[in-house]
Motif scaffolding. Structure first.
Motif, short mmCIF file in Angstrom:
data_model
loop_
_atom_site.label_atom_id
_atom_site.label_comp_id
_atom_site.label_asym_id
_atom_site.label_seq_id
_atom_site.Cartn_x
_atom_site.Cartn_y
_atom_site.Cartn_z
N MET A 1 0.73 -1.07 -0.09
CA MET A 1 -0.07 -0.14 -0.03
C MET A 1 0.99 1.09 -0.09
N GLN A 2 0.52 2.18 -0.54
CA GLN A 2 1.41 3.44 -0.68
C GLN A 2 0.34 4.68 -0.22
N ARG A 3 0.75 5.70 0.07
CA ARG A 3 0.30 6.97 0.70
C ARG A 3 0.42 8.33 -0.22
N ILE A 4 -0.63 8.70 -0.44
CA ILE A 4 -0.76 9.78 -1.29
C ILE A 4 -1.33 11.24 -0.30
N LEU A 5 -0.59 12.15 -0.10
CA LEU A 5 -1.08 13.47 0.38
C LEU A 5 -1.53 14.38 -0.66
N ALA A 6 -2.66 15.10 -0.32
CA ALA A 6 -3.19 16.06 -1.27
C ALA A 6 -3.62 17.29 -0.56
N ALA A 7 -3.38 18.19 -1.29
CA ALA A 7 -4.02 19.45 -0.91
C ALA A 7 -4.72 20.46 -2.08
N ASP A 8 -5.78 21.12 -1.66
CA ASP A 8 -6.66 21.92 -2.73
C ASP A 8 -6.54 23.10 -2.16
N ILE A 9 -6.10 24.22 -2.54
CA ILE A 9 -6.13 25.53 -1.94
C ILE A 9 -6.61 26.58 -2.78
N GLY A 10 -7.69 27.23 -2.36
CA GLY A 10 -8.41 28.26 -3.07
C GLY A 10 -8.26 29.48 -2.28
N GLY A 11 -8.74 30.43 -2.73
CA GLY A 11 -8.77 31.86 -2.34
C GLY A 11 -9.48 31.84 -0.76
N THR A 12 -10.19 30.98 -0.61
CA THR A 12 -10.99 30.97 0.74
C THR A 12 -10.80 29.79 1.69
N ASN A 13 -10.88 28.57 0.87
CA ASN A 13 -10.69 27.39 1.89
C ASN A 13 -9.48 26.80 1.51
N CYS A 14 -8.88 26.08 2.19
CA CYS A 14 -7.74 25.16 2.19
C CYS A 14 -8.14 23.57 2.58
N ARG A 15 -8.06 22.73 1.88
CA ARG A 15 -8.38 21.15 2.09
C ARG A 15 -7.22 20.72 1.91
N PHE A 16 -7.09 19.63 3.05
CA PHE A 16 -5.88 18.68 3.05
C PHE A 16 -6.59 17.39 3.08
N ALA A 17 -5.78 16.23 2.61
CA ALA A 17 -6.51 14.85 2.62
C ALA A 17 -5.16 13.91 2.52
N ARG A 18 -5.54 12.62 3.10
CA ARG A 18 -4.45 11.60 3.10
C ARG A 18 -5.45 10.51 2.28
N PHE A 19 -4.78 9.83 1.42
CA PHE A 19 -5.23 8.78 0.54
C PHE A 19 -4.29 7.52 0.54
N SER A 20 -4.94 6.48 0.48
CA SER A 20 -4.10 5.23 0.53
C SER A 20 -4.29 4.74 -0.93
N LEU A 21 -3.23 4.13 -1.43
CA LEU A 21 -3.49 3.70 -2.94
C LEU A 21 -3.00 2.05 -2.93
N GLU A 22 -3.76 1.13 -3.22
CA GLU A 22 -3.62 -0.01 -3.24
C GLU A 22 -4.51 -0.89 -4.32
N SER A 23 -3.52 -1.66 -5.06
CA SER A 23 -4.29 -2.42 -6.31
C SER A 23 -4.92 -1.08 -7.26
N GLU A 24 -4.12 -0.34 -7.53
CA GLU A 24 -4.66 0.79 -8.39
C GLU A 24 -5.92 1.70 -7.97
N ARG A 25 -6.29 1.61 -6.65
CA ARG A 25 -7.52 1.86 -6.20
C ARG A 25 -7.41 3.11 -5.26
N LEU A 26 -7.82 4.10 -4.97
CA LEU A 26 -7.80 5.31 -4.17
C LEU A 26 -8.74 5.17 -2.97
N THR A 27 -8.17 5.49 -1.89
CA THR A 27 -9.12 5.23 -0.65
C THR A 27 -8.97 6.64 0.33
N LEU A 28 -9.92 7.30 0.36
CA LEU A 28 -9.97 8.68 1.07
C LEU A 28 -9.99 8.19 2.60
N GLU A 29 -8.70 8.36 3.20
CA GLU A 29 -8.63 8.21 4.79
C GLU A 29 -9.08 9.23 5.87
N ARG A 30 -8.62 10.46 5.47
CA ARG A 30 -8.88 11.68 6.20
C ARG A 30 -8.80 12.91 5.41
#
Length: 324
Positions: A1-30
């Motif tokens: 399993m691999q871990r991907i961290l993601a961020a989406d930053i706009g002018g108002t809101n900033c979003r952070f997320a942690r995903f796991s990647l296993e068997s080419e499938r992304l799963t949102l963990e937090r």
């Protein structure tokens, strides 16, 4: 399993997320949302991300940040409606993150269309003319929030997809008729600009200006949405019409026969603005390429974390290319 961290930053809101990647499938963990104000540089973003996700940065296999602003070389970017500037040129040495990338937020939205988020989007305009577009037909993405973003997806000829960034929100917005041109003059006077862009008309500030022009009320965009975009009002009629025109023009610009996906906070919070009869009337009102417009489905992305899924998909692509 691999871990991907993601961020989406706009002018108002900033979003952070942690995903796991296993068997080419992304799963949102937090996922965590915070305000973008106060984030001024790369260190502040990464410190906040690690703290909010309770995740050490050096445990990530990849990190991708979607930023609402211009991006250069995949490593540098600046927020259009804010002070944040990011530099990812030495993240591996400083933070132990082996793979990282900065992308425009609407490149992230385009990537998001390749995930389950794109499949879950609600079809709000069904094609009036039956047509089966080729599997390689392009897809368009457009959406308004603090800014107006645009992008598209084109087939790479090898079974994959390439997100194509654009700055369609900064092109001159088209107004039609005396009433709309009077509004255009009002916007230019208020903002001190020689002409108005889509970024000035369909975004939160544009919605507030439109409502003030029509009613004399000074309200924040969210207040306008709650008061004037949830039922039949002059503001809804005007805003729906203007949004539909932007959508129609983006279809003609990108030839996205596979469909147009509408993202952004305004439409997801106020769906009547893109599902009303006024939207449809303007959407189909074209003397040119009518058959094309009537053959393209339009989807509304209702998942407010779509940009995070797109950033994670971009991280997945980084890992996949390295493994190939």
């Amino acid at each position: 399993m691999q871990r991907i961290l993601a961020a989406d930053i706009g002018g108002t809101n900033c979003r952070f997320a942690r995903f796991s990647l296993e068997s080419e499938r992304l799963t949102l963990e937090r996922v965590v949302w915070i305000k973008s104000a106060g984030l001024l540089d790369t260190d502040m973003v990464l410190t906040a991300l690690s703290r909010e996700l309770e995740t050490p940065l050096d445990t990530a296999d990849a990190f991708v940040l979607g930023l609402a602003g211009p991006v250069s070389d995949g490593l540098h970017g600046k927020l259009t409606n804010g002070s944040l500037e990011v530099d990812f040129s030495d993240l591996k040495a400083r933070y132990g993150i082996p793979r990282c990338r900065v992308i425009n937020d609407f490149m992230a939205e385009a990537y998001g269309c390749l995930t389950e988020i794109g499949d879950q989007a609600r079809c709000i305009v069904k094609p009036e003319l039956e047509a089966t577009p080729p599997a390689t037909a392009s897809r368009g993405v457009l959406g308004a929030g603090t800014g107006l973003g645009t992008a598209s997806l084109v087939h790479d000829g090898r079974g994959g997809w390439l997100p194509v960034p654009a700055e369609g929100g900064h092109t001159t917005f088209p107004f039609v008729g005396d009433e709309e041109n009077d509004f255009h003059k009002f916007v230019c006077s208020e903002l001190g600009y020689p002409y108005a862009r889509g970024d000035d008309i369909l975004t939160g500030k544009g919605l507030s200006l439109l409502h003030r022009y029509l009613t004399g009320e000074r309200l924040e965009a969210r207040e306008v949405g709650e008061k004037a975009l949830s039922r039949d009002t002059p503001t809804l009629r005007w805003y729906s019409r203007l949004y539909a025109r932007a959508c129609r023009n983006w279809i003609l610009t990108t030839l996205c026969r596979r469909g147009l996906w509408i993202a952004g906070g305004i439409a997801s919070r106020n769906p009547l603005s893109v599902t009303s009869e006024y939207f449809l009337e303007e959407f189909y009102s074209t003397p040119h390429f009518e058959a094309l417009i009537r053959s393209v489905p339009v989807y509304l992305i209702e998942n407010k974390n779509s940009g995070l899924w797109g950033a994670a998909q971009a991280g997945f692509e980084l890992l996949r290319r390295e493994a190939a």
